[in-house]
Write a protein that holds these residues in place. Structure first.
Motif, PDB file in Angstrom:
ATOM      1  N   GLN A  30     -64.797  12.947-106.852  1.00  0.00           N
ATOM      2  CA  GLN A  30     -64.418  14.256-106.314  1.00  0.00           C
ATOM      3  C   GLN A  30     -63.811  14.111-104.918  1.00  0.00           C
ATOM      4  OE1 GLN A  30     -64.515  17.467-107.617  1.00  0.00           O
ATOM      5  NE2 GLN A  30     -64.758  16.316-109.514  1.00  0.00           N
ATOM      6  N   ILE A  31     -64.411  13.284-104.086  1.00  0.00           N
ATOM      7  CA  ILE A  31     -63.895  13.069-102.735  1.00  0.00           C
ATOM      8  C   ILE A  31     -62.455  12.558-102.796  1.00  0.00           C
ATOM      9  CG2 ILE A  31     -64.087  11.549-100.707  1.00  0.00           C
ATOM     10  CD1 ILE A  31     -67.181  11.922-101.024  1.00  0.00           C
ATOM     11  N   LEU A  32     -62.182  11.632-103.683  1.00  0.00           N
ATOM     12  CA  LEU A  32     -60.817  11.108-103.804  1.00  0.00           C
ATOM     13  C   LEU A  32     -59.833  12.203-104.171  1.00  0.00           C
ATOM     14  CD1 LEU A  32     -61.528   7.717-105.598  1.00  0.00           C
ATOM     15  CD2 LEU A  32     -61.003   8.083-103.170  1.00  0.00           C
ATOM     16  N   LEU A  33     -60.219  13.073-105.092  1.00  0.00           N
ATOM     17  CA  LEU A  33     -59.343  14.182-105.471  1.00  0.00           C
ATOM     18  C   LEU A  33     -59.110  15.133-104.298  1.00  0.00           C
ATOM     19  CD1 LEU A  33     -60.684  14.947-109.058  1.00  0.00           C
ATOM     20  CD2 LEU A  33     -58.642  13.647-108.419  1.00  0.00           C
ATOM     21  N   ILE A  36     -56.689  13.590-101.799  1.00  0.00           N
ATOM     22  CA  ILE A  36     -55.301  13.749-102.266  1.00  0.00           C
ATOM     23  C   ILE A  36     -54.764  15.096-101.825  1.00  0.00           C
ATOM     24  CG2 ILE A  36     -53.846  14.073-104.313  1.00  0.00           C
ATOM     25  CD1 ILE A  36     -55.716  12.028-105.747  1.00  0.00           C
ATOM     26  N   GLU A  37     -55.548  16.134-102.037  1.00  0.00           N
ATOM     27  CA  GLU A  37     -55.093  17.488-101.715  1.00  0.00           C
ATOM     28  C   GLU A  37     -54.978  17.702-100.204  1.00  0.00           C
ATOM     29  OE1 GLU A  37     -53.352  20.961-102.820  1.00  0.00           O
ATOM     30  OE2 GLU A  37     -53.882  19.241-104.067  1.00  0.00           O
ATOM     31  N   VAL A  38     -55.907  17.155 -99.445  1.00  0.00           N
ATOM     32  CA  VAL A  38     -55.813  17.252 -97.979  1.00  0.00           C
ATOM     33  C   VAL A  38     -54.524  16.598 -97.502  1.00  0.00           C
ATOM     34  CG1 VAL A  38     -56.819  16.404 -95.801  1.00  0.00           C
ATOM     35  CG2 VAL A  38     -58.290  17.471 -97.526  1.00  0.00           C
ATOM     36  N   GLU A  39     -54.218  15.427 -98.063  1.00  0.00           N
ATOM     37  CA  GLU A  39     -52.987  14.750 -97.653  1.00  0.00           C
ATOM     38  C   GLU A  39     -51.758  15.516 -98.126  1.00  0.00           C
ATOM     39  OE1 GLU A  39     -51.561  10.318 -96.911  1.00  0.00           O
ATOM     40  OE2 GLU A  39     -52.221  10.636 -98.983  1.00  0.00           O
ATOM     41  N   ASN A  40     -51.765  15.999 -99.365  1.00  0.00           N
ATOM     42  CA  ASN A  40     -50.623  16.756 -99.875  1.00  0.00           C
ATOM     43  C   ASN A  40     -50.330  17.987 -99.019  1.00  0.00           C
ATOM     44  OD1 ASN A  40     -50.233  14.995-101.994  1.00  0.00           O
ATOM     45  ND2 ASN A  40     -51.247  16.283-103.511  1.00  0.00           N
ATOM     46  N   ARG A  41     -51.375  18.653 -98.558  1.00  0.00           N
ATOM     47  CA  ARG A  41     -51.214  19.859 -97.734  1.00  0.00           C
ATOM     48  C   ARG A  41     -51.075  19.541 -96.247  1.00  0.00           C
ATOM     49  NH1 ARG A  41     -55.526  24.305-100.085  1.00  0.00           N
ATOM     50  NH2 ARG A  41     -55.204  23.865-102.293  1.00  0.00           N
ATOM     51  N   ARG A  42     -51.211  18.273 -95.898  1.00  0.00           N
ATOM     52  CA  ARG A  42     -51.169  17.828 -94.507  1.00  0.00           C
ATOM     53  C   ARG A  42     -52.214  18.560 -93.652  1.00  0.00           C
ATOM     54  NH1 ARG A  42     -47.483  14.711 -92.473  1.00  0.00           N
ATOM     55  NH2 ARG A  42     -47.381  15.851 -90.511  1.00  0.00           N
ATOM     56  N   LEU A  43     -53.341  18.819 -94.238  1.00  0.00           N
ATOM     57  CA  LEU A  43     -54.401  19.520 -93.525  1.00  0.00           C
ATOM     58  C   LEU A  43     -54.976  18.694 -92.381  1.00  0.00           C
ATOM     59  CD1 LEU A  43     -56.310  21.276 -96.442  1.00  0.00           C
ATOM     60  CD2 LEU A  43     -54.643  22.258 -94.863  1.00  0.00           C
ATOM     61  N   TYR A  44     -54.895  17.377 -92.507  1.00  0.00           N
ATOM     62  CA  TYR A  44     -55.363  16.523 -91.412  1.00  0.00           C
ATOM     63  C   TYR A  44     -54.598  16.838 -90.133  1.00  0.00           C
ATOM     64  CZ  TYR A  44     -51.209  13.767 -92.489  1.00  0.00           C
ATOM     65  OH  TYR A  44     -49.917  13.368 -92.705  1.00  0.00           O
ATOM     66  N   SER A  51     -53.263  11.306 -88.457  1.00  0.00           N
ATOM     67  CA  SER A  51     -53.087  10.645 -89.751  1.00  0.00           C
ATOM     68  C   SER A  51     -54.308  10.893 -90.630  1.00  0.00           C
ATOM     69  CB  SER A  51     -52.906   9.139 -89.559  1.00  0.00           C
ATOM     70  OG  SER A  51     -54.112   8.583 -89.040  1.00  0.00           O
ATOM     71  N   MET A  52     -54.156  10.576 -91.892  1.00  0.00           N
ATOM     72  CA  MET A  52     -55.301  10.651 -92.807  1.00  0.00           C
ATOM     73  C   MET A  52     -56.382   9.676 -92.380  1.00  0.00           C
ATOM     74  SD  MET A  52     -55.480  12.852 -95.253  1.00  0.00           S
ATOM     75  CE  MET A  52     -56.642  12.112 -96.408  1.00  0.00           C
ATOM     76  N   PHE A  53     -55.962   8.519 -91.906  1.00  0.00           N
ATOM     77  CA  PHE A  53     -56.918   7.510 -91.479  1.00  0.00           C
ATOM     78  C   PHE A  53     -57.775   8.037 -90.325  1.00  0.00           C
ATOM     79  CE2 PHE A  53     -58.230   3.826 -88.984  1.00  0.00           C
ATOM     80  CZ  PHE A  53     -58.887   3.080 -89.958  1.00  0.00           C
ATOM     81  N   ILE A  71     -58.509   6.179 -98.864  1.00  0.00           N
ATOM     82  CA  ILE A  71     -57.131   6.664 -98.753  1.00  0.00           C
ATOM     83  C   ILE A  71     -56.233   5.920 -99.732  1.00  0.00           C
ATOM     84  CG2 ILE A  71     -55.107   6.779 -97.234  1.00  0.00           C
ATOM     85  CD1 ILE A  71     -57.190   7.169 -94.896  1.00  0.00           C
ATOM     86  N   GLN A  72     -56.351   4.614 -99.785  1.00  0.00           N
ATOM     87  CA  GLN A  72     -55.541   3.825-100.715  1.00  0.00           C
ATOM     88  C   GLN A  72     -55.822   4.230-102.161  1.00  0.00           C
ATOM     89  OE1 GLN A  72     -53.299   2.898 -98.364  1.00  0.00           O
ATOM     90  NE2 GLN A  72     -52.952   1.251 -99.811  1.00  0.00           N
ATOM     91  N   CYS A  73     -57.088   4.366-102.509  1.00  0.00           N
ATOM     92  CA  CYS A  73     -57.453   4.763-103.873  1.00  0.00           C
ATOM     93  C   CYS A  73     -56.921   6.148-104.202  1.00  0.00           C
ATOM     94  CB  CYS A  73     -58.968   4.729-104.058  1.00  0.00           C
ATOM     95  SG  CYS A  73     -59.631   3.066-104.182  1.00  0.00           S
ATOM     96  N   ALA A  74     -57.033   7.068-103.267  1.00  0.00           N
ATOM     97  CA  ALA A  74     -56.522   8.423-103.491  1.00  0.00           C
ATOM     98  C   ALA A  74     -55.024   8.383-103.771  1.00  0.00           C
ATOM     99  CB  ALA A  74     -56.837   9.309-102.289  1.00  0.00           C
TER     100      ALA A  74
END
Length: 98
Positions: A30-33, A36-44, A51-53, A71-74
């Motif tokens: 679930q965390i990986l999913l 993905i969405e946090v990065e797609n929306r650039r919520l970070y 950065s996501m990192f 992050i890599q797995c996502a």
């Protein structure tokens, strides 16, 4: 808590450990999913992280290695849906996938 664990029979201890392991695996998926969405929306970035990192290490308190692996797995899961199935069925793990 430790007293409760110590009072368990061997079979109860092993059974509970397996259930906890299964829940941890599901939570990781679930965390990986969600990552993905946090990065797609650039919520970070909206949260003020560069950065996501940085988001994962500072906001979520992952170690550098754990953040990198997740992050890599996502990203692999996002780009190759078969990777999610492999991870879900435990044919690969976070280290292998990242």
């Amino acid at each position: 808590m430790q007293d409760t664990i110590k009072s368990l029979s061997d079979s109860q201890l092993l059974s509970t450990l397996q259930k906890l392991n299964d829940r941890e695996h599901e939570a990781t998926l679930q965390i990986l999913l969600y990552l993905i969405e946090v990065e797609n929306r650039r919520l970070y970035a909206e949260e003020g992280y560069s950065s996501m990192f940085t988001f994962c290490t500072e906001k979520l308190k992952y170690t550098r290695g754990a953040a990198h692996r997740r992050i890599q797995c996502a990203r692999v899961i996002r780009d190759f849906r078969v990777a999610y199935r492999l991870l879900r069925t435990r044919k690969v793990n976070l280290v292998t996938l990242s």
